[in-house]
Design a protein around this motif. Structure first.
Motif, PDB file in Angstrom:
ATOM      1  N   SER A  68      -1.896  -2.827 -14.458  1.00  0.00           N
ATOM      2  CA  SER A  68      -2.629  -1.472 -14.571  1.00  0.00           C
ATOM      3  C   SER A  68      -3.898  -1.642 -14.358  1.00  0.00           C
ATOM      4  O   SER A  68      -4.382  -1.942 -14.685  1.00  0.00           O
ATOM      5  CB  SER A  68      -1.027  -0.932 -15.298  1.00  0.00           C
ATOM      6  OG  SER A  68      -2.041  -0.856 -16.432  1.00  0.00           O
ATOM      7  N   VAL A  71      -3.116  -4.024  -7.970  1.00  0.00           N
ATOM      8  CA  VAL A  71      -3.375  -3.462  -8.920  1.00  0.00           C
ATOM      9  C   VAL A  71      -3.297  -1.508  -9.060  1.00  0.00           C
ATOM     10  O   VAL A  71      -4.055  -1.571  -7.953  1.00  0.00           O
ATOM     11  CB  VAL A  71      -5.084  -3.840  -9.821  1.00  0.00           C
ATOM     12  CG1 VAL A  71      -5.436  -2.379 -11.208  1.00  0.00           C
ATOM     13  CG2 VAL A  71      -5.892  -4.656 -10.057  1.00  0.00           C
ATOM     14  N   SER A  72      -2.596  -0.739 -10.181  1.00  0.00           N
ATOM     15  CA  SER A  72      -1.659   0.390  -8.799  1.00  0.00           C
ATOM     16  C   SER A  72      -2.065   1.219 -10.569  1.00  0.00           C
ATOM     17  O   SER A  72      -1.306   0.360 -11.098  1.00  0.00           O
ATOM     18  CB  SER A  72      -0.437  -0.099  -8.223  1.00  0.00           C
ATOM     19  OG  SER A  72       0.081   1.378  -8.426  1.00  0.00           O
ATOM     20  N   ALA A  73      -2.437   2.604 -10.871  1.00  0.00           N
ATOM     21  CA  ALA A  73      -1.519   3.129 -12.185  1.00  0.00           C
ATOM     22  C   ALA A  73      -0.388   3.072 -12.033  1.00  0.00           C
ATOM     23  O   ALA A  73       0.109   3.151 -13.066  1.00  0.00           O
ATOM     24  CB  ALA A  73      -2.063   4.301 -11.776  1.00  0.00           C
ATOM     25  N   GLU A  77       1.225  -1.498  -0.195  1.00  0.00           N
ATOM     26  CA  GLU A  77      -0.073   0.043  -0.456  1.00  0.00           C
ATOM     27  C   GLU A  77       0.744   1.731   0.027  1.00  0.00           C
ATOM     28  O   GLU A  77       1.133   2.241  -1.183  1.00  0.00           O
ATOM     29  CB  GLU A  77      -0.973  -0.023   1.513  1.00  0.00           C
ATOM     30  CG  GLU A  77      -2.328  -1.042   1.292  1.00  0.00           C
ATOM     31  CD  GLU A  77      -2.875  -0.950   2.571  1.00  0.00           C
ATOM     32  OE1 GLU A  77      -2.348  -0.815   3.450  1.00  0.00           O
ATOM     33  OE2 GLU A  77      -4.168  -1.669   2.333  1.00  0.00           O
ATOM     34  N   ALA A  96       0.133   2.725  -3.795  1.00  0.00           N
ATOM     35  CA  ALA A  96      -1.556   2.925  -3.598  1.00  0.00           C
ATOM     36  C   ALA A  96      -2.373   2.099  -4.182  1.00  0.00           C
ATOM     37  O   ALA A  96      -2.603   2.986  -5.026  1.00  0.00           O
ATOM     38  CB  ALA A  96      -1.235   5.170  -4.025  1.00  0.00           C
ATOM     39  N   PRO A  97      -2.177   1.209  -4.376  1.00  0.00           N
ATOM     40  CA  PRO A  97      -3.167   0.544  -5.127  1.00  0.00           C
ATOM     41  C   PRO A  97      -4.526   0.802  -5.191  1.00  0.00           C
ATOM     42  O   PRO A  97      -4.871   0.868  -4.322  1.00  0.00           O
ATOM     43  CB  PRO A  97      -2.829  -1.493  -4.424  1.00  0.00           C
ATOM     44  CG  PRO A  97      -2.385  -1.039  -3.659  1.00  0.00           C
ATOM     45  CD  PRO A  97      -1.537   0.377  -3.184  1.00  0.00           C
ATOM     46  N   SER A  98      -5.527   0.099  -6.250  1.00  0.00           N
ATOM     47  CA  SER A  98      -6.611   0.277  -5.846  1.00  0.00           C
ATOM     48  C   SER A  98      -7.684  -1.077  -5.873  1.00  0.00           C
ATOM     49  O   SER A  98      -8.646  -1.417  -5.087  1.00  0.00           O
ATOM     50  CB  SER A  98      -7.707   0.677  -7.332  1.00  0.00           C
ATOM     51  OG  SER A  98      -7.049  -0.362  -8.596  1.00  0.00           O
ATOM     52  N   VAL A  99      -6.513  -1.725  -5.883  1.00  0.00           N
ATOM     53  CA  VAL A  99      -6.969  -3.608  -5.851  1.00  0.00           C
ATOM     54  C   VAL A  99      -5.917  -4.330  -4.610  1.00  0.00           C
ATOM     55  O   VAL A  99      -5.055  -3.846  -5.411  1.00  0.00           O
ATOM     56  CB  VAL A  99      -7.733  -4.402  -6.955  1.00  0.00           C
ATOM     57  CG1 VAL A  99      -7.681  -5.322  -6.552  1.00  0.00           C
ATOM     58  CG2 VAL A  99      -8.697  -4.268  -6.978  1.00  0.00           C
TER      59      VAL A  99
END
Length: 87
Positions: A87, A50-52, A15, A19-22
């Motif tokens: 991503s 999942v992360s940008a 994290e 800063a993952p969304s998932v």
């Protein structure tokens, strides 16, 4: 380190770095009981993240970034790590 604490340490490190969304972290250590690599007490884990921040990165670079984010945990608490980084 207890299993729950290992999962939480992995979660916190990923994290902070991505800063993952998932983020899904599963402890698969019980499936590997008796395995030669599990005898040292380190665990087997499965991570989906999942992360940008992975945008534009090749799969190998994503895996290397995850390993780098986990740092010392790879030497002290993680024996095997399955990674799905998107991503």
């Amino acid at each position: 380190m207890p299993r729950e604490a290992r999962v939480e340490a992995i979660r916190q490190a990923l994290e902070a770095a991505f800063a993952p969304s998932v983020l899904e972290v599963r402890d698969d250590s019980a499936r590997h009981a008796g395995h030669a690599g599990a005898r040292d007490g380190r665990g087997h884990f499965d991570v989906r993240i999942v992360s940008a921040r992975f945008a534009g990165m090749a799969p190998l670079a994503r895996h290397r970034a995850v390993y780098a984010a986990l740092g010392g945990l790879m030497a002290t608490d993680i024996h095997a790590l399955s990674i799905r980084a998107e991503s």
